[in-house]
Design a protein around this motif. Structure first.
Motif, short mmCIF file in Angstrom:
data_model
loop_
_atom_site.label_atom_id
_atom_site.label_comp_id
_atom_site.label_asym_id
_atom_site.label_seq_id
_atom_site.Cartn_x
_atom_site.Cartn_y
_atom_site.Cartn_z
N GLU A 91 0.72 -1.25 0.05
CA GLU A 91 0.00 0.02 0.00
C GLU A 91 0.88 1.11 0.13
N TYR B 152 -0.75 1.10 -5.60
CA TYR B 152 -1.03 0.19 -6.88
C TYR B 152 -2.72 0.72 -7.32
N ARG B 153 -2.56 -0.05 -8.51
CA ARG B 153 -3.94 0.65 -9.39
C ARG B 153 -4.77 -0.85 -9.34
N ASN B 154 -4.25 -2.12 -9.57
CA ASN B 154 -5.06 -3.22 -9.84
C ASN B 154 -5.25 -4.04 -8.36
N PRO B 155 -6.86 -4.17 -8.04
CA PRO B 155 -6.87 -5.09 -6.73
C PRO B 155 -6.16 -6.39 -6.65
N GLN B 156 -5.79 -7.05 -7.81
CA GLN B 156 -5.27 -8.10 -7.81
C GLN B 156 -3.74 -8.20 -7.31
N THR B 157 -3.27 -7.03 -6.99
CA THR B 157 -2.06 -6.58 -6.46
C THR B 157 -1.79 -7.13 -4.87
N LEU B 158 -3.25 -7.09 -4.52
CA LEU B 158 -3.25 -7.41 -3.11
C LEU B 158 -2.91 -9.00 -2.82
N ARG B 159 -3.40 -9.83 -3.91
CA ARG B 159 -2.95 -11.53 -4.05
C ARG B 159 -1.35 -11.59 -4.08
N HIS C 76 -0.05 -10.72 -0.48
CA HIS C 76 -0.20 -11.97 0.41
C HIS C 76 1.03 -13.05 0.04
N ASP D 210 1.12 -2.61 -12.32
CA ASP D 210 1.75 -2.52 -11.05
C ASP D 210 3.20 -2.80 -10.67
#
Length: 289
Positions: free
Chosen positions: A140, A144-151, A154, A230
């Protein structure tokens, strides 16, 4: 001699010059670098409590103190150099979810009270609390722009924590800690007492290979899930992943002599590998624009 500033303290604690994390943070967006140093220094400060404190009651008291210090950080009256650096460099102007900071303390507390990992499921919970939560905040901070970056965040957090546990296995064993799933130890034919022998036998090597393979899988999944748009803002994490994968290669080539000696990358090789990785993210940036 002048007293060390909080910023100097966290730099020495989390990312001493020439270390992999030092070069990783250097390739983060400049505005986020002080915050990242404070974040990783906090992680190290808290997770080291169980290794550096023999008395259970003393370790419990230290964790309680850090819970109170987190409250002081948010109230603007931090006492510890790491807390003061967080107060100055991590909090202002940001609306991040700060629950992950508490999760680190919770993970270390569980480790202190139980300290056994029957299967990877239990170890994964520990790694998520003390590693994945911090990596999520770091992602964070870098943006980042793409929510998939949270995967990606992890799996990267899991990989980084698993690598750290493997790399410092001798230090942990010396401190009476063991971060190897008991199921893996049975599969490899290793008893806990075998790890005190200062010699990487064939069964112990198999055990280390199992941990290394799992770590590689998390690194691979993380990098595969990082969206193209990202990759450039997240180049700091990509650099750290590639540096640790290089170290894994060298450990494997040398037979995982983790109980006998350490195998660090030299500073010049660390710099060169980091520079090449960051340069590749910059070059690939055009594909996402």
């Amino acid at each position: 001699t002048p007293a060390m500033s909080p910023q100097d303290y966290v730099a020495a604690k989390a990312a001493p010059r020439g270390s992999s994390l030092y070069y990783s943070i250097r390739y983060a967006p400049p505005a986020s670098q002080p915050a990242l140093r404070a974040l990783f220094a906090y992680q190290r400060e808290v997770t080291e409590i169980v290794r550096e404190t023999q008395e259970h009651s003393v370790a419990t008291a230290k964790l309680g103190w850090w819970r109170e210090e987190l409250e002081r950080v948010f109230e603007g009256r931090a006492q510890h150099p790491v807390g003061q650096a967080m107060q100055r460099d991590l909090l202002p102007g940001r609306t991040l979810d700060w629950q992950p900071l508490s999760q680190v303390i919770e993970g270390v507390e569980l480790d202190l009270n139980y300290g056994l990992y029957p299967s990877f499921r239990e170890l994964a919970d520990y790694c998520h609390r003390v590693g994945g939560s911090i990596t999520g905040l770091a992602v964070e901070l870098c943006g980042y722009r793409n929510p998939q970056t949270l995967r990606y965040a992890h799996d990267l957090g899991m990989a980084l924590q698993l690598f750290t546990l493997l790399r410092r296995v001798r230090r942990d064993v010396d401190a009476g800690r063991l971060y190897m799933p008991e199921a893996d130890m049975r599969e490899a034919g290793v008893r806990q007492a075998d790890l005190f022998g200062r010699r990487t036998t064939e069964p112990i090597r198999r055990l280390f290979e199992l941990q290394a393979a799992r770590t590689r899988d998390f690194f691979r999944h993380a990098l595969e899930q990082l969206p193209a748009e990202d990759r450039y803002p997240q180049r700091s994490g990509v650099v750290l992943a590639q540096l640790y994968l290089t170290l894994l290669d060298e450990l494997e080539a040398d037979g995982f002599p983790l109980l006998e000696r350490s195998i660090p990358l030299t500073p010049i090789r660390t710099f060169w590998r980091a520079w090449r990785t960051a340069r590749r993210q910059r070059r690939d940036r055009s594909f996402a624009s």
